[in-house]
Design an enzyme around this catalytic site. Structure first.
Site, short mmCIF file in Angstrom:
data_model
loop_
_atom_site.label_atom_id
_atom_site.label_comp_id
_atom_site.label_asym_id
_atom_site.label_seq_id
_atom_site.Cartn_x
_atom_site.Cartn_y
_atom_site.Cartn_z
N ILE A 82 10.30 6.82 2.95
CA ILE A 82 9.67 6.24 1.74
C ILE A 82 9.52 4.72 1.91
O ILE A 82 9.28 4.00 0.93
CB ILE A 82 10.50 6.54 0.46
CG1 ILE A 82 12.02 6.35 0.68
CG2 ILE A 82 10.25 7.99 0.02
CD1 ILE A 82 12.47 4.94 0.64
N GLU A 108 -2.37 4.06 6.76
CA GLU A 108 -2.81 4.67 5.51
C GLU A 108 -4.23 4.25 5.14
O GLU A 108 -4.62 3.11 5.40
CB GLU A 108 -1.83 4.25 4.39
CG GLU A 108 -0.43 4.79 4.59
CD GLU A 108 0.57 4.21 3.60
OE1 GLU A 108 0.16 3.56 2.63
OE2 GLU A 108 1.77 4.40 3.83
N HIS A 165 1.76 7.87 -0.50
CA HIS A 165 2.41 6.60 -0.84
C HIS A 165 2.61 6.48 -2.35
O HIS A 165 2.04 5.61 -3.02
CB HIS A 165 1.60 5.42 -0.32
CG HIS A 165 2.41 4.17 -0.17
ND1 HIS A 165 2.18 3.23 0.81
CD2 HIS A 165 3.43 3.68 -0.89
CE1 HIS A 165 3.03 2.22 0.68
NE2 HIS A 165 3.80 2.48 -0.36
N ARG A 203 21.21 -3.69 10.34
CA ARG A 203 21.45 -4.65 11.43
C ARG A 203 22.92 -5.07 11.45
O ARG A 203 23.50 -5.33 12.51
CB ARG A 203 20.56 -5.88 11.24
CG ARG A 203 19.11 -5.67 11.66
CD ARG A 203 18.40 -7.01 11.74
NE ARG A 203 18.22 -7.59 10.41
CZ ARG A 203 17.12 -7.40 9.67
NH1 ARG A 203 16.13 -6.66 10.14
NH2 ARG A 203 17.00 -7.95 8.47
N LEU A 214 20.47 0.19 4.19
CA LEU A 214 21.22 0.33 2.94
C LEU A 214 20.99 -0.90 2.07
O LEU A 214 21.90 -1.66 1.77
CB LEU A 214 22.72 0.51 3.22
CG LEU A 214 23.56 1.01 2.04
CD1 LEU A 214 23.25 2.48 1.73
CD2 LEU A 214 25.06 0.82 2.30
N GLY A 215 19.75 -1.06 1.64
CA GLY A 215 19.42 -2.10 0.69
C GLY A 215 19.43 -1.52 -0.72
O GLY A 215 20.09 -0.51 -0.98
N ARG A 216 18.70 -2.16 -1.65
CA ARG A 216 18.72 -1.68 -3.04
C ARG A 216 18.26 -0.24 -3.13
O ARG A 216 18.89 0.61 -3.77
CB ARG A 216 17.81 -2.57 -3.90
CG ARG A 216 18.41 -3.93 -4.22
CD ARG A 216 17.44 -4.81 -4.95
NE ARG A 216 16.49 -5.43 -4.04
CZ ARG A 216 16.12 -6.72 -4.14
NH1 ARG A 216 16.62 -7.46 -5.11
NH2 ARG A 216 15.25 -7.24 -3.31
N ILE A 217 17.15 0.07 -2.46
CA ILE A 217 16.62 1.43 -2.55
C ILE A 217 17.51 2.40 -1.79
O ILE A 217 17.84 3.49 -2.28
CB ILE A 217 15.17 1.47 -2.05
CG1 ILE A 217 14.26 0.69 -3.01
CG2 ILE A 217 14.68 2.90 -1.86
CD1 ILE A 217 12.83 0.50 -2.54
N ARG A 267 8.05 2.30 5.17
CA ARG A 267 6.76 1.97 5.75
C ARG A 267 6.53 2.87 6.95
O ARG A 267 7.45 3.13 7.73
CB ARG A 267 6.74 0.49 6.21
CG ARG A 267 6.68 -0.52 5.06
CD ARG A 267 5.31 -0.52 4.42
NE ARG A 267 5.17 -1.58 3.41
CZ ARG A 267 5.41 -1.39 2.10
NH1 ARG A 267 5.86 -0.23 1.67
NH2 ARG A 267 5.21 -2.38 1.25
#
Ligand code: 8YV
Length: 319
Positions: A236, A267, A285, A181, A158-161, A238
């Site tokens: 979305i 990739e 990607h 974490r 749950l970061g910015r994205i 890695r």
């Protein structure tokens, strides 16, 4: 843009194939030395070894070896928010600054995550193929899909994205839960500390965590089995965050219902088994790949370089 005269055009390395608009901006400011992403750092031409900055991007990054091959390196400017392929400890030890491109791409990556969720759960890609192939006209019936509205959405990271994704899905989600974490202190979404409990209490897992060694194969066979046969996973972030062999096996054996994947472990290689699966939606990607966002990312790389060489604070420093 701060145009620089020929005498004040610091030498930099363009590392790997860069976005043309960014390359143009670099060439207006700097003496640019192109170095292939797979070049042997030990064999760089003397001209490239004069570089004071290196411009790279998510899938290429910057190894300790390339940093050590550039004795005058002061800064690494990334055309990406992810810096998992940069040896940041080595950069820090050598006093090399590192910048990335956060925020400007958050909305587009979140939009693609939501698009992949709907495309996967509602069989949009498979039904498109059914129509294009003439199957529908021949009387082939589309398979009934699952529904998105009311599902329990699990945000892994749950970061910015991750937050932008959660915000987009709030009106339709049965519940939004997340696993990090550690718990965030500024959100009403329910935190689930144990990864398997998180998967059990999610109908959809959206992988939005940063990459890097600490997140490698965070989604493993056990988490996929905990997500269960009606579960869907969207990535979305890695490809390295999911154990790709375990994902292919779970999809093959229908131990999960589907996957929407924008990123992959190696990739542009995509496991051949995924190419034949109607319950998998594949993207090359494309999270940040809009005209507007790529220009904004390039402008941010250039702004960081301009700041560095003007002796001003960096705009978006990582190191
Ligand atoms: C790519 C990304 O870096 O921002 C990131 O971390 O993965 C993407 O934006 C971008 O596609 C450049 O290759």
């Amino acid at each position: 843009m701060e145009a620089m005269t020929q005498t004040h055009r610091p030498p930099i390395v363009a590392y790997g194939p860069l976005y043309p608009y960014l390359t143009q901006g670099l060439e207006e400011r700097f003496t640019v030395h192109a170095v292939a992403a797979d070049a042997d750092p030990a064999t760089l031409p003397d001209t490239a070894r004069t570089a004071r900055a290196l411009v790279s991007f998510g899938s290429v990054g910057a190894s300790a070896a390339i940093m050590d091959a550039l004795p005058h390196l002061e800064m690494i400017g990334l055309f990406s928010v992810g810096y998992d392929k940069v040896d940041v400890d080595h950069a820090r030890a050598k006093g090399i600054r590192v910048t990335n491109t956060p925020d400007v791409l958050t909305d587009d990556v979140a939009d693609l995550a939501v698009g992949l969720l709907y495309a996967t759960v509602r069989n949009i890609a498979a039904n498109d193929r059914l129509v294009r192939s003439g199957g529908w006209e021949r009387g082939d019936k589309p398979t009934l899909s699952g529904r998105v509205t009311g599902r329990r959405i699990g945000i892994l990271g749950l970061g910015r994205i991750g937050r932008a994704i959660a915000h987009r899905l709030e009106p339709v989600a049965g519940e939004i839960v997340y696993h990090n974490r550690r718990a965030a202190t500024d959100t009403a979404y329910r935190y689930i500390a144990d990864p398997l409990d998180f998967a059990r209490e999610s109908d959809v897992i959206i992988v939005a965590t940063s990459g890097g060694p600490e997140a490698a194969k965070l989604v493993d066979a056990a988490m996929l089995d905990a997500l269960g046969p009606d579960g869907v996973i969207v990535n979305i972030s890695r490809g390295s965050v999911i154990d790709e062999d375990a994902l292919v096996a779970a999809l093959t054996e229908k131990r999960i219902a589907g996957a929407g994947l924008d990123v992959f472990a190696a990739e542009p290689h995509v496991p051949p088994a995924l190419l034949a699966m109607d319950h998998v939606v594949l993207q090359p990607h494309q999270g940040s790949a809009t005209v507007e966002t790529r220009a904004a990312m390039a402008d941010l790389v250039l702004a960081n370089l301009d700041a560095h060489f003007a002796g001003r604070p960096l705009v978006t420093p990582v190191v």
